[in-house]
Write an enzyme that holds these catalytic residues in place. Sequence first.
Site, mmCIF file in Angstrom:
data_model
loop_
_atom_site.group_PDB
_atom_site.id
_atom_site.type_symbol
_atom_site.label_atom_id
_atom_site.label_comp_id
_atom_site.label_asym_id
_atom_site.label_seq_id
_atom_site.Cartn_x
_atom_site.Cartn_y
_atom_site.Cartn_z
ATOM 1 N N LEU A 187 0.868 -1.172 0.000
ATOM 2 C CA LEU A 187 0.000 0.000 0.000
ATOM 3 C C LEU A 187 0.906 1.224 0.000
ATOM 4 C CD1 LEU A 187 -2.726 -0.900 2.681
ATOM 5 C CD2 LEU A 187 -2.991 -0.939 0.194
ATOM 6 N N ASP A 188 0.535 2.246 -0.770
ATOM 7 C CA ASP A 188 1.309 3.482 -0.729
ATOM 8 C C ASP A 188 1.409 3.983 0.703
ATOM 9 O OD1 ASP A 188 1.452 3.416 -3.475
ATOM 10 O OD2 ASP A 188 -0.260 4.765 -3.767
ATOM 11 N N ARG A 189 2.472 4.704 0.972
ATOM 12 C CA ARG A 189 2.672 5.224 2.327
ATOM 13 C C ARG A 189 1.449 5.966 2.871
ATOM 14 N NH1 ARG A 189 7.857 8.719 4.514
ATOM 15 N NH2 ARG A 189 7.096 8.973 6.637
ATOM 16 N N THR A 246 -1.666 5.640 2.103
ATOM 17 C CA THR A 246 -2.886 4.835 2.060
ATOM 18 C C THR A 246 -2.940 3.911 3.271
ATOM 19 O OG1 THR A 246 -2.819 4.852 -0.360
ATOM 20 C CG2 THR A 246 -4.240 3.213 0.679
#
Length: 268
Positions: free
Chosen positions: A82-84, A86
């Site tokens: 997951l993106d940072r 998110t």
Amino acid sequence: MHANYCATQRIGSLDNFWWGCKRMISEVPEIRVVYQDDYLVAVDKPAGLLVHRSPIDRHETEFAVQKVRDRVGRHVFPVHRLDRPTSGVLLFAFSAEYAGMLGRMWMGKEVSKQYRALVRGWLNGAGLIDYALRYRKDKYADKYKRDDLPPQPAVSEYQCIERYLLPYGVGRYPQTRYSLVSLYPQTGRKHQLRRHMAHVRHPILGDTTHGDGKHNKFVRGEFNFDNLALTCTQLSFVHPITAKRICISAQPHFNMAALIENWQQYRV
């Protein structure tokens, strides 16, 4: 629509959703285990936490891999990322073999994913975004990748859950419109949901890369919201060992939950 989503996945119970949001408002943003068996563990990743060490953020000392390992007392292997900014459901395996099995399921589109997001403007009903995305190289991780890669196929579904009309002016409009949406990525491109929502002119709030700076500034100043309004709320797949279908769920992170709760007075 994907036939093998869990029966509750498309919208689910809004009563349960609001109960979960109210619970998350009062919780400290720490990592929580939301599923565990002998082979897998899933956590609710807080916004702002990196999944693992990255050359982009060399100063960081805390990572999801480390925190999950310390929490369960075993080595863990990330199945996806997951993106940072998110938050939400993040899945790990207890061995490289199990992680590889799930990774192949991911690549084979055998894992159903649901996200919730707050976006600018009003969306109506449900729809599909089929828009190829050009690969965006990372300065460090992708320095050996070719520069001339063609756009990659990318497909996302969306479904509007609620719409809000706020009595505040942003830009030239005297009132401001936002929507709470469910998002279902059918492919896994970098920043896919963020880029797709920006493409259809409904950028996700708090997105400093693909979003709307005026609206990000508004929700930050008026509602003290300084996060990305995107969270992975459910993963659904057939367990690679037990062959049973499992659904792993989480609620929006506490700042996003507080904003949604606040905006109930503006629901239309």
